[in-house]
Design a protein around this motif. Structure first.
Motif, PDB file in Angstrom:
ATOM      1  N   ARG A 210     107.661  23.479 -73.984  1.00  0.00           N
ATOM      2  CA  ARG A 210     108.636  23.765 -72.930  1.00  0.00           C
ATOM      3  C   ARG A 210     109.153  22.501 -72.244  1.00  0.00           C
ATOM      4  NH1 ARG A 210     106.338  28.762 -69.459  1.00  0.00           N
ATOM      5  NH2 ARG A 210     104.759  27.216 -68.909  1.00  0.00           N
ATOM      6  N   GLU A 211     108.275  21.511 -72.089  1.00  0.00           N
ATOM      7  CA  GLU A 211     108.700  20.317 -71.367  1.00  0.00           C
ATOM      8  C   GLU A 211     109.271  19.239 -72.286  1.00  0.00           C
ATOM      9  OE1 GLU A 211     105.553  18.921 -68.854  1.00  0.00           O
ATOM     10  OE2 GLU A 211     105.028  20.957 -68.197  1.00  0.00           O
ATOM     11  N   ASN A 212     108.787  19.199 -73.532  1.00  0.00           N
ATOM     12  CA  ASN A 212     109.217  18.126 -74.428  1.00  0.00           C
ATOM     13  C   ASN A 212     110.007  18.609 -75.642  1.00  0.00           C
ATOM     14  OD1 ASN A 212     107.966  15.489 -73.337  1.00  0.00           O
ATOM     15  ND2 ASN A 212     106.276  16.966 -73.207  1.00  0.00           N
ATOM     16  N   GLY A 213     110.282  19.897 -75.717  1.00  0.00           N
ATOM     17  CA  GLY A 213     111.235  20.397 -76.686  1.00  0.00           C
ATOM     18  C   GLY A 213     110.763  20.586 -78.110  1.00  0.00           C
ATOM     19  N   LEU A 214     109.444  20.492 -78.368  1.00  0.00           N
ATOM     20  CA  LEU A 214     108.961  20.761 -79.716  1.00  0.00           C
ATOM     21  C   LEU A 214     108.940  22.267 -79.965  1.00  0.00           C
ATOM     22  CD1 LEU A 214     105.899  18.332 -80.075  1.00  0.00           C
ATOM     23  CD2 LEU A 214     108.307  17.895 -80.610  1.00  0.00           C
ATOM     24  N   ASP A 215     109.019  22.659 -81.235  1.00  0.00           N
ATOM     25  CA  ASP A 215     108.752  24.063 -81.523  1.00  0.00           C
ATOM     26  C   ASP A 215     107.251  24.211 -81.764  1.00  0.00           C
ATOM     27  OD1 ASP A 215     108.158  23.381 -84.217  1.00  0.00           O
ATOM     28  OD2 ASP A 215     110.236  23.736 -84.834  1.00  0.00           O
ATOM     29  N   SER A 216     106.789  25.441 -81.875  1.00  0.00           N
ATOM     30  CA  SER A 216     105.345  25.669 -81.964  1.00  0.00           C
ATOM     31  C   SER A 216     104.740  25.037 -83.210  1.00  0.00           C
ATOM     32  CB  SER A 216     105.050  27.172 -81.929  1.00  0.00           C
ATOM     33  OG  SER A 216     105.290  27.697 -80.639  1.00  0.00           O
ATOM     34  N   ALA A 217     105.466  25.061 -84.331  1.00  0.00           N
ATOM     35  CA  ALA A 217     104.947  24.467 -85.567  1.00  0.00           C
ATOM     36  C   ALA A 217     104.763  22.962 -85.405  1.00  0.00           C
ATOM     37  CB  ALA A 217     105.881  24.771 -86.728  1.00  0.00           C
ATOM     38  N   GLU A 218     105.718  22.307 -84.753  1.00  0.00           N
ATOM     39  CA  GLU A 218     105.601  20.868 -84.511  1.00  0.00           C
ATOM     40  C   GLU A 218     104.444  20.571 -83.563  1.00  0.00           C
ATOM     41  OE1 GLU A 218     110.214  19.343 -84.925  1.00  0.00           O
ATOM     42  OE2 GLU A 218     109.590  20.386 -83.089  1.00  0.00           O
ATOM     43  N   ALA A 219     104.254  21.434 -82.580  1.00  0.00           N
ATOM     44  CA  ALA A 219     103.144  21.251 -81.647  1.00  0.00           C
ATOM     45  C   ALA A 219     101.807  21.375 -82.368  1.00  0.00           C
ATOM     46  CB  ALA A 219     103.238  22.279 -80.519  1.00  0.00           C
ATOM     47  N   VAL A 220     101.706  22.329 -83.293  1.00  0.00           N
ATOM     48  CA  VAL A 220     100.480  22.485 -84.078  1.00  0.00           C
ATOM     49  C   VAL A 220     100.222  21.226 -84.901  1.00  0.00           C
ATOM     50  CG1 VAL A 220      99.427  23.725 -86.011  1.00  0.00           C
ATOM     51  CG2 VAL A 220     100.556  25.000 -84.177  1.00  0.00           C
ATOM     52  N   ASP A 221     101.243  20.702 -85.564  1.00  0.00           N
ATOM     53  CA  ASP A 221     101.084  19.487 -86.375  1.00  0.00           C
ATOM     54  C   ASP A 221     100.609  18.313 -85.523  1.00  0.00           C
ATOM     55  OD1 ASP A 221     101.790  20.625 -88.776  1.00  0.00           O
ATOM     56  OD2 ASP A 221     103.919  20.100 -88.604  1.00  0.00           O
ATOM     57  N   LEU A 222     101.214  18.151 -84.362  1.00  0.00           N
ATOM     58  CA  LEU A 222     100.860  17.026 -83.498  1.00  0.00           C
ATOM     59  C   LEU A 222      99.423  17.130 -83.009  1.00  0.00           C
ATOM     60  CD1 LEU A 222     101.788  14.460 -82.095  1.00  0.00           C
ATOM     61  CD2 LEU A 222     102.629  15.865 -80.203  1.00  0.00           C
ATOM     62  N   MET A 223      99.014  18.314 -82.584  1.00  0.00           N
ATOM     63  CA  MET A 223      97.654  18.490 -82.088  1.00  0.00           C
ATOM     64  C   MET A 223      96.628  18.340 -83.212  1.00  0.00           C
ATOM     65  SD  MET A 223      97.506  18.986 -78.763  1.00  0.00           S
ATOM     66  CE  MET A 223      98.594  17.545 -78.815  1.00  0.00           C
ATOM     67  N   ALA A 224      96.947  18.846 -84.394  1.00  0.00           N
ATOM     68  CA  ALA A 224      96.031  18.705 -85.530  1.00  0.00           C
ATOM     69  C   ALA A 224      95.875  17.237 -85.912  1.00  0.00           C
ATOM     70  CB  ALA A 224      96.544  19.513 -86.716  1.00  0.00           C
ATOM     71  N   THR A 225      96.961  16.478 -85.849  1.00  0.00           N
ATOM     72  CA  THR A 225      96.905  15.044 -86.145  1.00  0.00           C
ATOM     73  C   THR A 225      96.074  14.312 -85.100  1.00  0.00           C
ATOM     74  OG1 THR A 225      99.082  15.127 -87.204  1.00  0.00           O
ATOM     75  CG2 THR A 225      98.294  12.969 -86.490  1.00  0.00           C
ATOM     76  N   MET A 226      96.227  14.698 -83.846  1.00  0.00           N
ATOM     77  CA  MET A 226      95.454  14.077 -82.772  1.00  0.00           C
ATOM     78  C   MET A 226      93.958  14.312 -82.963  1.00  0.00           C
ATOM     79  SD  MET A 226      95.459  14.959 -78.687  1.00  0.00           S
ATOM     80  CE  MET A 226      94.703  16.554 -79.036  1.00  0.00           C
ATOM     81  N   VAL A 227      93.579  15.549 -83.298  1.00  0.00           N
ATOM     82  CA  VAL A 227      92.163  15.862 -83.506  1.00  0.00           C
ATOM     83  C   VAL A 227      91.615  15.071 -84.685  1.00  0.00           C
ATOM     84  CG1 VAL A 227      90.536  17.688 -84.141  1.00  0.00           C
ATOM     85  CG2 VAL A 227      92.335  18.148 -82.459  1.00  0.00           C
ATOM     86  N   SER A 228      92.400  14.978 -85.752  1.00  0.00           N
ATOM     87  CA  SER A 228      91.967  14.222 -86.926  1.00  0.00           C
ATOM     88  C   SER A 228      91.771  12.751 -86.585  1.00  0.00           C
ATOM     89  CB  SER A 228      93.006  14.374 -88.042  1.00  0.00           C
ATOM     90  OG  SER A 228      92.631  13.632 -89.180  1.00  0.00           O
ATOM     91  N   ALA A 229      92.685  12.191 -85.804  1.00  0.00           N
ATOM     92  CA  ALA A 229      92.574  10.780 -85.412  1.00  0.00           C
ATOM     93  C   ALA A 229      91.359  10.556 -84.521  1.00  0.00           C
ATOM     94  CB  ALA A 229      93.849  10.352 -84.690  1.00  0.00           C
ATOM     95  N   ALA A 230      91.060  11.517 -83.654  1.00  0.00           N
ATOM     96  CA  ALA A 230      89.897  11.381 -82.772  1.00  0.00           C
ATOM     97  C   ALA A 230      88.605  11.329 -83.576  1.00  0.00           C
ATOM     98  CB  ALA A 230      89.852  12.544 -81.787  1.00  0.00           C
ATOM     99  N   GLY A 231      88.563  12.039 -84.696  1.00  0.00           N
ATOM    100  CA  GLY A 231      87.362  12.038 -85.525  1.00  0.00           C
ATOM    101  C   GLY A 231      87.250  10.836 -86.424  1.00  0.00           C
ATOM    102  N   ALA A 232      88.368  10.153 -86.656  1.00  0.00           N
ATOM    103  CA  ALA A 232      88.365   9.009 -87.575  1.00  0.00           C
ATOM    104  C   ALA A 232      88.027   7.703 -86.877  1.00  0.00           C
ATOM    105  CB  ALA A 232      89.732   8.889 -88.250  1.00  0.00           C
ATOM    106  N   GLN A 233      88.147   7.657 -85.573  1.00  0.00           N
ATOM    107  CA  GLN A 233      87.911   6.410 -84.843  1.00  0.00           C
ATOM    108  C   GLN A 233      86.436   6.028 -84.832  1.00  0.00           C
ATOM    109  OE1 GLN A 233      89.616   6.902 -80.959  1.00  0.00           O
ATOM    110  NE2 GLN A 233      91.723   6.981 -81.715  1.00  0.00           N
TER     111      GLN A 233
END
Length: 233
Positions: A210-233
């Motif tokens: 709602r605030e940054n204009g992504l659609d739900s699919a893009e939001a899912v991709d971004l959050m999944a990438t963030m979680v993956s990066a958190a586990g790789a560090q």
């Protein structure tokens, strides 16, 4: 010899004489059964009407919670929306807690949260996360108006505490399911847990979509990438 032809139903019943009349107990029993049947029907009909009125009140409160919000929903407004008197509202719901509890239960029955039980069957934690976020974000999208009002008014309305805590418990159960099978340990696991907790929150979806204009699919991709990066560090 005087012969009297006596009907079998009279013979089977008790014969009583009142003022020269004869009453058949079988007929009396039939009348009593009919009276009981009519009384039972009236009781069932009255209970049905009471249930209908209770539902009208609940749905009126639910509608107002989703429009003006719980903190601005008054008994007078609920009565007007339901087309009844204020006293009828109090007769069914003696206090705010009872009304809010019924409203919350009814709303959740119509809008159940995604069930994490279906996600357990997905062995890959990353795929499980994507499936969960897709379902959860769809639920947020569909119920955003109600969730906005409830979270906004929760600090102002004590009766909202149980349903809000119930939703938080459901999110905690989702979080636990999404952490299953992850091999990270120590601080790395803590980072993954924090990322998953952020991803499943209503605030994250609201900010991304709602605030940054992504659609739900893009939001899912971004959050999944963030979680993956958190586990790789």
């Amino acid at each position: 010899m005087l012969c009297v032809n006596i009907d079998r139903t009279v013979l089977a019943g008790e014969i009583s004489q009142e003022g020269g009349g004869v009453t058949n107990s079988a007929d009396a029993g039939t009348g009593s059964d009919a009276a009981r049947t009519r009384r039972r029907y009236r009781q069932l009909r009255r209970a049905e009407l009471e249930a209908q009125t209770r539902l009208r009140i609940t749905e009126a409160a639910m509608k107002l919670h989703g429009t003006v919000g719980p903190s601005r929903t008054t008994v007078t407004a609920v009565a007007e929306e339901a087309g009844i008197q204020r006293g009828t509202v109090y007769r069914h719901f003696p206090d705010e807690d009872a009304l809010f509890r019924a409203c919350s239960m009814h709303w959740l029955s119509l809008n159940p949260t995604p069930s994490p039980e279906a996600w357990v069957e997905i062995e890959d934690p990353s795929q499980r996360l994507r499936r969960a976020l897709a379902e959860l974000y769809h639920w947020y999208q569909r119920n955003q108006r109600m969730l906005d009002n409830v979270f906004r008014d929760a600090p102002l309305v004590p009766a909202l505490k149980p349903p809000v805590e119930g939703l938080q418990r459901q999110l905690s159960a989702m979080h636990a399911t999404l952490m299953r099978g992850r091999r990270q340990r120590g601080r790395r696991r803590a980072r993954v847990g924090a990322a998953v907790g952020l991803a499943v929150g209503f605030g994250a979806w609201s900010s991304l979509v709602r605030e940054n204009g992504l659609d739900s699919a893009e939001a899912v991709d971004l959050m999944a990438t963030m979680v993956s990066a958190a586990g790789a560090q």
